[in-house]
Scaffold this active site. Structure first.
Site, short mmCIF file in Angstrom:
data_model
loop_
_atom_site.label_atom_id
_atom_site.label_comp_id
_atom_site.label_asym_id
_atom_site.label_seq_id
_atom_site.Cartn_x
_atom_site.Cartn_y
_atom_site.Cartn_z
N HIS A 82 0.84 -1.20 0.00
CA HIS A 82 0.00 0.00 0.00
C HIS A 82 0.87 1.24 0.00
CE1 HIS A 82 -3.64 2.33 0.56
NE2 HIS A 82 -2.87 3.15 1.24
N ASP A 161 -15.21 2.00 4.77
CA ASP A 161 -14.09 2.75 4.21
C ASP A 161 -14.43 3.32 2.85
OD1 ASP A 161 -11.30 3.68 4.25
OD2 ASP A 161 -11.20 2.43 2.46
N ARG A 168 -14.00 11.89 2.43
CA ARG A 168 -12.78 12.60 2.82
C ARG A 168 -12.14 13.29 1.61
NH1 ARG A 168 -9.26 8.20 4.86
NH2 ARG A 168 -7.71 9.85 5.05
N SER A 183 -8.16 3.64 7.40
CA SER A 183 -8.58 3.36 6.03
C SER A 183 -7.67 2.32 5.38
CB SER A 183 -8.55 4.66 5.23
OG SER A 183 -8.71 4.41 3.86
N LYS A 187 -8.73 -2.07 4.91
CA LYS A 187 -8.82 -2.70 3.59
C LYS A 187 -7.88 -3.89 3.48
CE LYS A 187 -8.21 1.19 1.53
NZ LYS A 187 -8.01 2.33 0.63
#
Lengths: 442, 442
Positions: A82, A161, A168, A183, A187
């Protein structure tokens, strides 16, 4: 519980109990708490923060809002990566097939454009036919058969999310460590990974600009990951200028296709290989990150990664001929070149400004549900430390209307600072962190 | 302009230009800027504030969002009063007819319940038939013929404030000096007043709890008023306990009807007379505030104010028989008494807690568009300094369901602090302020 009281408690800097956080998040997902109350609460969190207990409770609520994928019956250590997001950060599109081509299963859950940055899903969807709305059964099947999947969090996975992320994006509540951590980790955990590599960006184009903030985010993420029993490695990497050259959905896909076919875009390829090395290490395919980098380099050079990308695109409904021949993409209707207007060296780039320029050109969203223009964006030719001539273009802007392209071009020009003396380019990777410690790179 | 950028600029503490503020406020009124973006911006303003220039720009945008009433052809100096809101603050309902009965025209624009406080409109609408949605022609006509009108800001008058006020109510963005100042002054200026009396509350039940904040709000309000050429007098008054005894819409109407018919609820009547004195002074009907108080006292005692109230209720479609005989109101379905549970003296009241209790009983709104229960609320029997016995009730809670009434009763009990020694009750009025200075009361 009364929603406005919980918003007020957070506004006053109070700590919410796990039950109170659950009430807000669950109520928001079910539609009992409206967007505007969640937006106000999120903005209050941006100012007053969250304790570690609140951040963990938030993550748990988000995970529990949907299904959790069980990949335990699929052989191998499943590893995902990520990035906290940046300008021109298309690493995932190279990295996922690359790592999968080396035998580590990559179940990747990606996001949409957020704030001034692009999103992997928006980029992938600029490949005609490419589907990112993959249900859990297909997701498991793709990991099992292709060894890689690149999906959005569907209604089944972390619905909390998905809804909060979109909100957001349009309420200036992106840059917030606990919200980002919740967040990201919700995930990844719902996606069924065994281990995780994090690319935490710092610099003028990152959500967390300063090194200290990036380190704090990385520590928060590693803490949540290890708390869930997932091995986690984080890199703090530079985002003071676009990564690679392309910024904008289709433009970035073209750049990735070129790299997979052998072009060396130096910073982009080097970072991709570093992250791949860590994923291969966590996936048990190499004894160290450095050994993993060597394995990944071979896979990129040999065309194995390219073949896996073609396989992935086809498996998710995309037309691989656009990867095989990126000139097939229709050109943007309007394009304009941005000139430096003075001679010297690129001293600095307001990288957030570049991201906003791409958004203004049409590559991002002004509000929830807006469509993105896949052809819009920017290609930069000059990076920090590069020499530039008076009439030499520093970038080209692409889009569908002259108004938008002109606005974006003005923003690109304003983002460049040209100086007399040559500056050293920033380091690409600052440090590596895991649960045991911190390694600074020179 | 890009809304998320303007929200972000305010989040980072930047100053927005008048054009940027206009873009947000006008866009919000027209529906181009959604609730959730406005909510996020409002919360950011709560944390980073506004400069005087921003506050004035906000007020001007709000005034310009609708029509501005011209009352210049109606004889007399038109004077309105505004309270920053509190628990049990039903002064307007007594004051408007009282001042009008002394010959000063009172064009009053009131609001709905906000946060933990009630709203004059919600209270008035508990009189069967009473209409507060008065259009501008009828508003002018009522000032001309009755000498007083009590209206909400309709779609014609300050639509920006109507929409923002409702949103702030449910997003914990009420307590914010520049937002309060813009909201208050835009309504008053659009309403066509020549002069204004402000009742700025301080204490545990006020939006601005501390004296310094109340003084800052008063200065901001006086500055805007004088900038528009309207003479403005402000009082800083106590809100550490409910004003009068009733909290809740119908209960407060009943209390007002009793006072107009001769009952002396000491703090309520004293404050009403003080504000009336200032309005009569600004309206040119007395040479000083004190002389105005004497004139007002005569009008209250003689029944002139009561007659004017009957006339006002009838003129706005209400059934005056409920004012003539408040026992006509149907009782609430459920009621319960709250006992002290210990003997001593009332040492303190968490007055915000009393307001929240009334809201929990059904007297206020959880989210935009919720209906209020007109019968719900609280009557308190004990104020700070009063002696109380172990089994003596300190209050009665009214509502439509046992769950709500029990919840409210627990909150009322928790709001009372009983001590061994008698405390002095707080002063009712702390000081008077205008453009020329500040007078402290002992």
């Amino acid at each position: 519980m009364i929603p406005v009281e919980l918003i007020g408690k957070k506004r006053r800097g109070g700590e919410l109990s796990p039950d109170e956080i659950y009430y807000l998040v669950d109520g928001y997902v079910r539609g009992d708490i409206p967007d505007y109350q969640m937006a106000a609460w999120l903005m209050a969190v941006c100012f007053t923060g969250m304790t570690d207990a609140e951040t963990l409770a938030l993550t748990r609520c988000m995970v529990q809002s949907g299904r959790v994928v069980d990949l335990s019956d699929i052989p191998g250590v499943k590893v995902d990566k990520h990035s906290t997001g940046g300008v021109g950060d298309k690493v995932s599109i190279l990295l996922a097939p690359l790592v999968a081509s080396c035998g580590v299963p990559v179940p990747m859950i990606s996001g949409r454009g957020l704030g001034h940055t692009g999103g992997t899903l928006d980029k992938l969807e600029s490949i005609p036919g490419f589907r990112t709305d993959i249900d859990i059964e297909e997701y498991r099947e793709l990991v099992r058969t292709v060894g890689v999947v690149m999906a959005g969090q569907t209604g089944e996975l972390v619905p909390a999310d998905k809804k909060m992320y979109a909100l957001r994006d349009v309420t200036a509540t992106v840059e917030c460590i606990p919200l980002m951590a919740g967040s990201i980790m919700s995930k990844k955990i719902a996606g069924g990974v065994d281990a995780l590599v994090l690319d935490v960006k710092t610099g003028s184009g990152a959500f967390i600009r300063d090194r200290e903030g990036a380190v704090e985010l990385a520590r928060t993420l590693i803490g949540i990951g290890e708390g869930y029993g997932k091995r986690t490695i984080a890199f703090i990497t530079d985002m003071n200028q676009p990564l690679g050259r392309a910024v904008g959905n289709r433009l970035e896909i073209i750049e990735c296709a070129e790299c997979l076919r052998g072009r060396n875009i130096e910073d982009l390829c080097a970072l991709t290989l570093r992250l791949a090395g860590a994923m291969l290490f966590l996936g048990g395919k190499s004894d160290s990150v450095d050994a993993g980098i060597r394995t990944a380099k071979d896979a990129l050079r040999s065309g194995k990664a390219y073949q896996k990308c073609i396989e992935l695109v086809r498996a998710q409904g995309g037309d691989p001929s656009y990867i095989e021949d990126p000139t097939r993409f229709a050109p943007a209707r309007v394009r304009t070149e941005v000139c430096a207007g003075e001679s010297g060296y690129v001293a600095a780039i307001d990288n957030r400004g570049i991201g906003i320029a791409a958004l203004a050109a049409g590559a991002g969203r002004m509000k929830v549900g807006d469509a993105v223009d896949p052809a819009a964006g920017i290609v930069v030719y000059k990076k920090i430390g590069d020499a530039v001539g008076n009439r030499e273009p520093v970038a080209t802007v692409y889009g569908s209307s002259e108004t938008r392209v002109d606005d974006a071009a003005r923003r690109v020009r304003a983002a460049y600072t040209i100086g007399v003396d040559r500056q050293e380019p920033p380091r690409l990777v600052y440090c590596m962190m895991d649960a045991h410690g911190y390694t600074e790179y020179s």
